[in-house]
Design an enzyme around this catalytic site. Sequence first.
Site, PDB file in Angstrom:
ATOM      1  N   PRO A  90       0.662  -1.343  -0.172  1.00 30.74           N
ATOM      2  CA  PRO A  90      -0.204  -0.312  -0.354  1.00 30.74           C
ATOM      3  C   PRO A  90       1.017   1.338  -0.348  1.00 30.74           C
ATOM      4  CG  PRO A  90      -0.260  -1.420   1.886  1.00 30.74           C
ATOM      5  CD  PRO A  90       0.802  -2.326   0.491  1.00 30.74           C
ATOM      6  N   GLU A 117       3.151  -7.305   7.865  1.00 34.88           N
ATOM      7  CA  GLU A 117       2.767  -6.515   8.012  1.00 34.88           C
ATOM      8  C   GLU A 117       4.137  -5.740   7.010  1.00 34.88           C
ATOM      9  OE1 GLU A 117       1.590  -4.306  10.363  1.00 34.88           O
ATOM     10  OE2 GLU A 117       0.731  -5.350  11.371  1.00 34.88           O
ATOM     11  N   ARG A 155      -4.135  -7.523 -20.724  1.00 33.80           N
ATOM     12  CA  ARG A 155      -4.708  -7.071 -21.601  1.00 33.80           C
ATOM     13  C   ARG A 155      -3.729  -5.944 -23.133  1.00 33.80           C
ATOM     14  NH1 ARG A 155      -7.943  -2.614 -20.921  1.00 33.80           N
ATOM     15  NH2 ARG A 155     -10.233  -4.699 -21.721  1.00 33.80           N
ATOM     16  N   ASP A 170     -11.650   1.942 -24.621  1.00 31.75           N
ATOM     17  CA  ASP A 170     -11.374   1.482 -22.721  1.00 31.75           C
ATOM     18  C   ASP A 170     -11.519   2.972 -22.255  1.00 31.75           C
ATOM     19  OD1 ASP A 170     -11.934  -0.538 -23.037  1.00 31.75           O
ATOM     20  OD2 ASP A 170     -10.003  -1.496 -22.133  1.00 31.75           O
TER      21      ASP A 170
END
Length: 233
Positions: A90, A117, A155, A170
Amino acid sequence: MRFDIVTLFPEIFSGYLSQSLLAKAIDRGLVQVHIHDLRKWSTDLKHHKIDDRPYGGGPGMLICVEPVVNCVEAIQAMDPTPGVVVLTTPQGDRLNQRRVEQLSQINRMILLCGRYEGFDQRVIDILNPMELSIGDYVLNGGEVASMVIVDSTVRMIPGVLGDEQSSLDDSFSRGNRILEFPQYTRPPEFRGCAVPEILLSGDHAKIAKWREQQSVEKTMLRRSDLLRNPAED
Ligand code: 6GU
């Protein structure tokens, strides 16, 4: 393109790899995915432990440096191209379509899936990976994030999508920062909801104009940030 995924939960990937577009791309030899069980690189022969408590105290467990570095070096030696090492966290750079397009240009990616962690900092210091996050929220582990990275990257590889045009259309593709217009198929009416008449008119110029208008309106309502900050990502 070759992907090597390092994980403590290899089974998580089996369903994903055997389905749909990705399975076809693998079948056709456009994509290779190898899953590596980090636990096999444990230095603890008895319990196959790969994590330990952080020095200095604090909650949770960290993934140890030794198994990760040994595993990645062994993977790198399996192929003449060392590949780009990507660590899912993150705390990484947030993934977006521009980054996805860059990633699709490389021919080998080694993905490290975090758990607990996180990793001992020396994993990052030694392997110097590209740290990527898939958004501002916390997942239980990097496996889902790795699937997102693989899915969005493959893709963009020529030949993977049946219809080449569909990735160009897209919402976020190649600077096309506009949301898609609504689409309809049969039946022409369901529970009183009718397909917009213009789409049944056969007037292609008018249809194109209507779609463009719908796209702009939807983008202004939902994602005006896309129209305002063209250079942001
Ligand atoms: Cl890449 N990993 C984890 N654990 N959580 C995340 C993430 C990655 N991206 C967003 N949240």
